[in-house]
Motif scaffolding. Structure first.
Motif, PDB file in Angstrom:
ATOM      1  N   PRO A 294       9.560  -2.537  -2.765  1.00 65.94           N
ATOM      2  CA  PRO A 294       8.585  -2.508  -3.869  1.00 65.94           C
ATOM      3  C   PRO A 294       7.324  -3.322  -3.551  1.00 65.94           C
ATOM      4  CG  PRO A 294      10.426  -3.939  -4.406  1.00 65.94           C
ATOM      5  CD  PRO A 294      10.768  -3.300  -3.108  1.00 65.94           C
ATOM      6  N   LEU A 295       7.415  -4.224  -2.558  1.00 64.85           N
ATOM      7  CA  LEU A 295       6.287  -5.108  -2.290  1.00 64.85           C
ATOM      8  C   LEU A 295       5.425  -4.623  -1.132  1.00 64.85           C
ATOM      9  CD1 LEU A 295       8.188  -8.521  -2.382  1.00 64.85           C
ATOM     10  CD2 LEU A 295       7.139  -7.288  -4.283  1.00 64.85           C
ATOM     11  N   ALA A 296       5.910  -3.573  -0.443  1.00 65.84           N
ATOM     12  CA  ALA A 296       5.278  -3.206   0.817  1.00 65.84           C
ATOM     13  C   ALA A 296       3.774  -3.034   0.697  1.00 65.84           C
ATOM     14  CB  ALA A 296       5.905  -1.921   1.342  1.00 65.84           C
ATOM     15  N   GLY A 297       3.065  -3.739   1.580  1.00 63.27           N
ATOM     16  CA  GLY A 297       1.615  -3.593   1.634  1.00 63.27           C
ATOM     17  C   GLY A 297       1.231  -2.940   2.941  1.00 63.27           C
ATOM     18  N   GLY A 298      -0.056  -2.927   3.235  1.00 65.35           N
ATOM     19  CA  GLY A 298      -0.567  -2.269   4.434  1.00 65.35           C
ATOM     20  C   GLY A 298       0.051  -2.797   5.701  1.00 65.35           C
TER      21      GLY A 298
END
Lengths: 328, 338, 480
Positions: A294-298
């Motif tokens: 749910p936190l995945a960023g670039g």
């Protein structure tokens, strides 16, 4: 090798060769097992737990190869040792295994007694009477009556079989025991008994233990340390207390939430982790957890985070958990 | 574990087999009496008389046989007699052979055992050896070739191999006696006795024993192989290895013991049916066993002997299968008397 | 469907097996075109095509067979003329004109590159006009001359010390000199042979005379009368029955083994097809009913199957067949349908057992339970759920059973208990075994083809069946 650890696994990678390429079942996993302590090794099925165990005992299937890494025991690398020497002198004598006592874990055509005697004789040159003495002792330790000895595996219940497997592991008084999903095949009541038994035995005899399970709730009262595996990678490592109290990796957090809590069953609906397990032959780019995270960023889709110490003895492999930052 | 006689099981099995035997007797009665009388309008007595016997006319003979065997009695009386005779092994007298039928059958039966039983044992040895060989080399080229040949043996007509072998090695090269009569006489033509007789018998038997074994090992080899492969990949083998049991023990004590059970079971069944399939080898190598008795009776339309020989063969099958039911639990601890 | 075909076509074993099966189907269905013969066992004109046990023509590539002669039939041409009469040739007939006591030899060259043939014959038509003529037929090789026969008017026969044959003056004489009919009573050469050879002359003459080399056939005409003689000779021919014949040589009757093989293929494929129908028919019905209905019906059908599984099959087959023969029923039914019915009727048990067990397991699955609860009838459930699940198993069972049927039928034929009146692969082997002896060696061209055909057909059926099972089985987990 520090004399404080009974087993040091460093940078262990075990791959399976398939037609499509390597399946990275275990990828650069490192952890230590401090002497006299219990380390819980947790993860979903397919996370590489069993592969680690099979690598330790050197019973990998033919299509598996250990790409790199070492497993140090008493300053010796188990993986580089002569196999016959390992089988005779280390395996079972120093490090023994409590596998899941499933249907086919014991050879169906020999009695329990003959399989236990065979195990002892493979390592120690002792008389039959002495061997029997050892067997009776370990049966007593797991609260089994002597008459199971003359039975064939199919005549035993699941709980009895599990106890026999535990007794077999203790025959030669090993320094390390690897309990590999010892309760999976059992019903809940027997499960609790078995966990209790293992815990007691560990306290009495003081061996170090790796307790492998997919059920974190079992580890709560048992383990001192916890290693969380996901997709063949170690994602979080720390004391059980730290991790239960303050899980840092998003996967660990979800994994913990997924434990049904009997005390709060009315308030909480059953939690599950959305998404599928990663394909380990062609894993997602970047962090292996990113498709479900749910936190995945670039950055998570670009490169894979390494395991870093966040607080003392608490390591995590996540960009957003660094420096103790919490995102929730 | 102490062995106790499983009485209940024993009795149940024996009763089942006796019922089967009675069904077979009824079946034989149907084809030997009912079909000729009611479908073909033929007196079964015709089956019992040769074309000429001690100068009597055929109709006189048929009448005599009618009286002797009660074939002019009502059909249910004949039925009772038939069942009684079969169960008490009273097969009567063959006018064609001029000997009691039971004597003819008893002479034929043991001949088979000299060749068929050793070949069965030999083929089991082949099956287990090659099956394990393949199981430990699972997936390799040597396994594929080995397995292909085993499958091939299912489909090779035995009589074909036997005649080729006989013609090349027996007739052309003269390496072994081509029939049992030739094997049991000395070069000067005198019959052999004592050790020479046994040596002749062995010399004669070796070729058919080996060929039959090679033709029959396939099914059991495939069984051993597939169970061996299953065993090799099973978790108890992994566990045994982890326990530090030497690899030799793992393969030859544990995997082998598990893998041979189906092959041994199958050998038992084959043992039951072995005599039934012996026609070809007996015919080609010219020795007079049950198969040849059946065959010659069929060629000469000797229904009397044919029916009785068939009954004895079925009885043999039933008895062997019954014995196997009691032996299996001793071979495989998982099988229970139930 | 496309996916299925695609999968099948990617399996090597399946493809090879399919090619083999198609090959047999081809030769069986094209039998009438491949061979002109209908039944070499009973039609005598289809026998004696060449020497008994002739090798196949192509086998002459092997050194030990390289000099075996094929059937030879040739017109004798361009004779060397020797003598003191006059001779002319108008394209069809040789005309020889001789004054009294003149003679003329027509010496036809014959180059023979082989070993001895099985038999040979020299034939021509002679029309002698005049008072009396003697026509001698000789075979000459370098310095050896074989005086085969001599023809003189019957009135003159008594004048000769050697055996002669009658010649009709002024009429058409069809003269055929065949090694098979030469004897000491009609052949001067044979009458000079030692006694023991004389009696078997017809069999050994080709051997005595022929070896590779240049021969000449000499028709020698002499005027033994007192007035001029005019003799017409038409169509001089030489023929030899060879010891190499056709694609697969000949059997003990000199009939074409290839013809028998092709006809046998037709029968074996027929029996395989019909047996498949019987096995699948009985097995499917019994298995489905027993598995689906259950209860007493299942108990009965299962016991019936066990009964047939327990009684020894081959002896039962032999017994049943004998009963049918003895009781005369065979005449009403005919041996072929009877044999197929008995063999098929004793081979369905495996199929029944396996279909029953699959039906049982499918029936207790949740989707079938659900379907039942929704009110589907038994036929719908069988069609929708059971049949697709057992399709693979049925093919596998066919793969095992049909080869066994072929083997069993061949076995009975081999023993002479089955079909004996027309060729099948089984009885080809039976006759081959019965009629070959140490003396005529290993007749491989007769023994090997039917055996290999049985094996290839069986193995092909096995692999086709087991591949279909593999591809059709829904439960099968296919490895990556």
């Amino acid at each position: 090798m520090s004399s404080l650890n009974s087993l040091e696994i460093s940078s262990l990678s075990t791959y399976y060769t398939t037609k499509r390429g390597y399946l990275k079942a275990v990828d650069k996993v490192s952890f230590n097992l401090p002497k006299g302590s219990v380390l819980g090794l947790a993860g979903e099925s397919g996370s590489g737990k069993s592969t680690i165990v099979n690598t330790i005992f050197r019973v990998l299937p033919k299509n598996a190869i250990v790409k790199e890494g070492s497993i140090m025991f008493n300053n010796e690398d188990l993986l580089k040792m002569n196999l016959n020497f390992f089988r005779k002198e280390i395996s079972w004598k120093k490090i023994s295994w409590i596998p899941q006592g499933s249907m086919s874990i014991l050879d169906p055509v020999y009695t329990v007694k003959s399989q236990m005697i065979e195990t002892i004789n493979a390592h120690e040159d002792i008389s039959r009477a002495e061997a029997m003495e050892i067997i009776y002792k370990s049966l007593k330790a797991v609260n089994l009556p002597d008459d199971v000895l003359n039975k064939y595996p199919h005549q035993l219940s699941g709980g009895q079989k599990q106890r026999i497997v535990i007794a077999s592991a203790l025959l030669l008084d090993p320094e390390i025991v690897v309990a590999d999903e010892p309760t999976t095949a059992l019903d809940v009541v027997v499960q609790a008994e078995i966990v209790k038994l293992i815990k007691e035995l560990q306290k009495q005899r003081g061996f170090s233990m790796i307790f492998v399970t997919h059920d974190l709730s079992l580890l709560a009262g048992v383990s001192n340390y916890l290693a969380i595996l996901y997709g063949g990678k170690l994602v979080e490592l720390g004391t059980t207390e730290d991790i239960f109290k303050d899980p840092l990796h998003p996967y660990t957090q979800m994994f913990l939430k997924a434990i049904p809590d009997i005390r709060k069953w009315k308030e909480r609906k059953l939690y599950y982790i959305p998404g599928e397990l990663p394909d380990l032959i062609s894993p997602p780019k970047g962090c292996i957890f990113n498709p479900r995270c749910p936190l995945a960023g670039g950055i998570c889709k670009e490169s894979s985070p390494g395991l870093e110490e966040v607080s003392k003895g608490h390591l995590v492999a996540c960009y957003f958990a660094r420096g103790g930052k919490r995102n929730d | 574990m102490r062995f106790s006689v499983p009485w209940r099981y024993l009795v149940k099995r024996i009763i089942e087999r006796i019922i089967l035997l009675i069904v077979i007797i009824n079946f034989l009665f149907l084809i030997i009496y009912i079909i000729p009388i009611y479908v073909a309008h033929l007196n079964p007595a015709e089956f019992y008389v040769p074309l000429s016997y001690k100068g009597l006319s055929r109709s006189t003979e048929v009448e005599a046989i009618d009286r002797e065997f009660g074939l002019n009695q009502p059909i249910f009386v004949q039925y009772i007699d038939y069942v009684k005779n079969m169960l008490t092994f009273h097969f009567g007298y063959s006018l064609i052979y001029d000997e009691p039928v039971s004597k003819i059958i008893l002479q034929a039966l043991p001949v088979d055992l000299i060749i068929l039983v050793p070949s069965l044992i030999l083929s089991t040895v082949f099956a287990i050896g090659l099956g394990l060989f393949s199981a430990v080399r699972f997936g390799r080229l040597s396994d594929s070739i080995n397995t292909f040949f085993a499958i091939l043996t299912y489909f090779i007509p035995g009589f074909w191999v036997l005649i080729i072998f006989l013609q090349i090695f027996g007739f052309q090269l003269g390496l072994f006696p081509t029939n049992i009569a030739q094997a049991l006489i000395s070069p000067s033509g005198a019959p052999l006795h004592g050790w020479a007789y046994i040596a002749g018998l062995i010399k004669f038997s070796i070729a058919p024993i080996i060929i039959l074994a090679l033709l029959a090992y396939g099914v059991r080899m495939a069984l051993t192989r597939s169970y061996g492969v299953e065993s090799m990949g099973s978790s108890y083998v992994t566990y045994l290895r982890a326990k530090g049991i030497p690899e030799r023990s793992v393969v030859y004590k544990h995997v082998m013991r598990n893998a041979i059970i189906p092959a041994i079971t199958r050998t038992g069944i084959d043992f039951a049916f072995v005599i039934a399939g012996s026609v070809f080898v007996e015919d080609i190598f010219g020795f007079y066993g049950m198969g040849e008795l059946l065959y010659r009776s069929a060629l000469t339309f000797n229904v009397q002997i044919l029916g009785d020989a068939f009954y004895i063969l079925s009885l043999y099958v039933i008895v062997v299968l019954l014995v196997l039911d009691f032996i299996y639990p001793l071979i495989d601890p998982r099988v229970k008397y139930e | 469907m496309n996916r299925l075909v695609n999968q099948l076509l990617h399996r090597k074993a399946f493809l090879i097996s399919l090619v083999i099966l198609l090959f047999f189907i081809f030769i069986a269905s094209a039998a009438n075109y491949l061979t002109p013969y209908k039944d070499p066992y009973t039609i005598t004109s289809e026998q004696h095509l060449a020497a008994p046990y002739s090798i196949p023509i192509w086998a002459r590539i092997f050194p030990q067979y390289s000099k075996y002669p094929p059937n030879t039939n040739m017109d004798l041409k361009s004779p060397l003329i020797l003598g003191n009469g006059s001779e002319s040739f108008n394209g069809t007939a040789y005309t020889v004109e001789l004054k009294p006591s003149e003679y003329e030899n027509l010496s036809f060259p014959l180059s023979w590159n082989y070993q001895y043939p099985y038999s040979f014959s020299i034939s021509f038509i002679a029309i002698p006009h005049g008072q009396a003529a003697q026509i001698n037929v000789l075979l000459k090789q370098q310095n050896k001359t074989y005086f085969l026969e001599s023809f003189v008017p019957s009135a003159d026969q008594i004048l000769y010390t050697y055996p002669t044959c009658p010649l009709s003056m002024g009429k058409t004489n069809s003269i055929t000199i065949s090694s098979e009919s030469l004897s000491s009573s009609n052949s001067p050469y044979v009458s000079t042979l030692p006694g023991n050879e004389r009696y078997i002359a017809s069999a050994i003459l080709p051997q005595l005379i022929f070896k590779p080399g240049k021969y000449s056939v000499i028709i020698s005409i002499e005027n033994i009368g007192t007035s001029p003689l005019k003799v017409y000779i038409y169509q001089p021919k030489f023929s030899a029955v060879g010891r190499a014949y056709g694609i697969l040589g000949t059997d003990n009757n000199g009939a074409s083994v290839f013809a028998e093989f092709v006809l046998g293929a037709r029968f074996d494929l027929e029996i395989a097809a019909i047996a498949t129908l019987i096995i699948v028919g009985i097995g499917l019905i019994f298995g489905l009913v027993a598995g689906y209905v259950g209860g007493k019906v299942d108990l009965f059908l299962n016991a019936l199957t066990d009964f047939f599984l327990t009684i020894p099959g081959l002896p039962l087959l032999i017994t049943l067949e004998t009963i049918f023969v003895v009781s005369g029923l065979i005449l009403k039914i005919g041996i072929v349908p009877l044999l197929i019915a008995i063999i098929g009727g004793l081979s369905w048990m495996g199929t029944m057992k396996i279909i029953r067990s699959v039906t049982l397991s499918v029936r207790s699955r949740t989707f079938v339970e659900a379907s039942k609860a929704l009110g589907s009838g038994p036929f719908r459930i069988i069609r929708k759920h059971v049949l697709p699940n057992i399709l693979g198993v049925v093919f596998a069972q066919i793969a095992y059973d049909v080869p066994v049927v072929i083997l069993t039928e061949s076995g009975l034929d081999f023993l002479g208990l089955g079909i004996t009146k027309f060729p099948t692969w089984g009885n080809m082997l039976g006759y081959a075994s019965a009629y070959t002896s140490p003396a005529n060696g290993f007749v491989w061209w007769w023994v090997l083809p039917p055996g290999f055909a049985i094996i290839f057909l069986s193995v092909a059926l096995y692999f086709i069946g087991s591949t279909l099972q593999d591809v059709l089985s829904p439960y099968k987990v296919r490895g990556e």
